[in-house]
Motif scaffolding. Structure first.
Motif, PDB file in Angstrom:
ATOM      1  N   ARG A 157     -45.068   7.187  -1.519  1.00 45.65           N
ATOM      2  CA  ARG A 157     -44.292   7.600  -0.338  1.00 45.65           C
ATOM      3  C   ARG A 157     -43.705   8.998  -0.547  1.00 45.65           C
ATOM      4  O   ARG A 157     -43.719   9.836   0.359  1.00 45.65           O
ATOM      5  CB  ARG A 157     -43.183   6.593  -0.063  1.00 45.65           C
ATOM      6  N   THR A 205     -44.334  12.370   1.821  1.00 45.04           N
ATOM      7  CA  THR A 205     -43.246  12.831   2.695  1.00 45.04           C
ATOM      8  C   THR A 205     -42.529  14.075   2.173  1.00 45.04           C
ATOM      9  O   THR A 205     -41.839  14.748   2.932  1.00 45.04           O
ATOM     10  CB  THR A 205     -42.199  11.717   2.891  1.00 45.04           C
ATOM     11  N   SER A 246     -45.772   9.181   7.202  1.00 44.76           N
ATOM     12  CA  SER A 246     -46.741   8.693   6.229  1.00 44.76           C
ATOM     13  C   SER A 246     -47.508   7.533   6.831  1.00 44.76           C
ATOM     14  O   SER A 246     -47.049   6.893   7.788  1.00 44.76           O
ATOM     15  CB  SER A 246     -46.036   8.240   4.942  1.00 44.76           C
ATOM     16  N   TYR A 298     -39.424  -0.493   0.799  1.00 45.03           N
ATOM     17  CA  TYR A 298     -40.550   0.442   0.822  1.00 45.03           C
ATOM     18  C   TYR A 298     -41.585   0.203   1.919  1.00 45.03           C
ATOM     19  O   TYR A 298     -42.348   1.115   2.242  1.00 45.03           O
ATOM     20  CB  TYR A 298     -41.282   0.398  -0.527  1.00 45.03           C
TER      21      TYR A 298
END
Length: 304
Positions: A138, A142, A170, A190
């Protein structure tokens, strides 16, 4: 409810086999084509041509489809380092025009790791690596870069955090499983979607509730979904033929999967919808049975 076709190519399937199913998935109006990420057959039987690499195959499908979502249920964190994984998925997202989703898990099948020389750490370490991979993937997608990370298992120093995926911020990340403690926390921290694979409605509902409570604490909204083996037939004879073709008893499929006439399967999907599932992954085991997909598209899909 959105219906997604979910395949298990490790049981023996070529790229052309999967291409045919993916293109039928798109033509018939399903939402997505997903596949498992395994390198070794799990059930007993002839391995046929063997498995295929999930992300290599999805890259090909990205160029030969135009609408359906594409992804894995799920990619093991043991298979790939988090940096190269982020690059690979971002590239396939570019190749698809922004249609990719990443299911990510700890990895569990020790035999396939031994068969292909992939390290298989103990369970506690696998969960630790999994969580760090979630944060790193992630972060690479990002971050404006440079991106650095210092963990117990991975260290990244001044990564340019490139290439970027098409989907911003994402591509969706999917976490599955029914663990009572770590899984809800990781999903709520997440994931964009939480998936319960191959459990009864009662177990699925309980797992959804645990993740909802965890998501309240993190302030994040997750899509809820379920994966179920599908076996639809117009009559008893057709149901028995399809169950026999995948080596599973019809009674077991009726009890724990989405088995029955189209009307029965619509009812079962409705029950999952009442529990909160917005998507259902229909695990299709017999990739040669094109009429099965046609039947589901004609008599189940319009009613959910």
């Amino acid at each position: 409810m959105k219906l997604r076709i979910f395949t298990e190519p490790q049981e023996g399937a070529t790229y052309d086999d999967l291409l045919a199913v993916a293109q039928a998935t798109e033509r018939l109006g399903f939402d997505a084509f997903f596949r498992s990420d395994h390198y070794l057959r799990i059930t007993a039987g002839d391995p046929g041509p063997g498995s295929t690499d999930a992300w290599t195959m999805l890259a090909g499908l990205a160029r030969e489809t135009s609408r359906i979502r594409l992804g894995t249920l799920v990619t093991p964190a043991t298979f790939r380092l988090p940096g190269p994984l982020a690059i690979t998925v971002a590239q396939v997202d570019q190749m698809s025009g922004g249609r990719v989703e990443l299911g990510l898990g700890t990895g569990w099948y020790d035999r396939e790791h031994a068969a292909y020389g992939i390290p298989f750490p103990p369970g506690k370490e696998r969960f630790g690596r999994f969580e760090e991979q979630l944060e790193i993937v992630r972060g690479l997608w990002t971050s404006d870069g440079p991106y650095s990370f210092e963990g117990a298992y991975y260290r990244l120093v001044d990564s340019p955090a490139l290439p970027k995926p098409v989907q911003r911020p994402s591509p969706p990340i999917i976490i599955g499983g029914v663990g009572a403690k770590r899984t809800p926390r990781l999903a709520a921290t997440y994931a964009d979607e939480y998936n319960v694979p191959f459990h009864t409605p009662e177990e699925t509902g309980a797992a959804f509730d645990r993740v909802r409570r965890a998501a309240e604490e993190t302030g994040r909204a997750l899509v809820l979904s379920a994966a179920q083996t599908v076996c639809v037939g117009r009559d008893q004879a057709e149901l028995e033929r399809r169950a026999a073709a995948i080596g599973t008893s019809l009674a077991d499929l009726r009890r724990s999967g989405l088995a029955g006439t189209p009307a029965e399967v619509v009812d079962k999907l409705g029950r999952l919808g009442e529990l909160g599932a917005e998507r259902a992954y229909l695990q299709v085991m017999d990739l040669s049975d094109a009429d099965h997909l046609e039947l589901i598209a004609a008599e189940v899909l319009p009613h959910v």
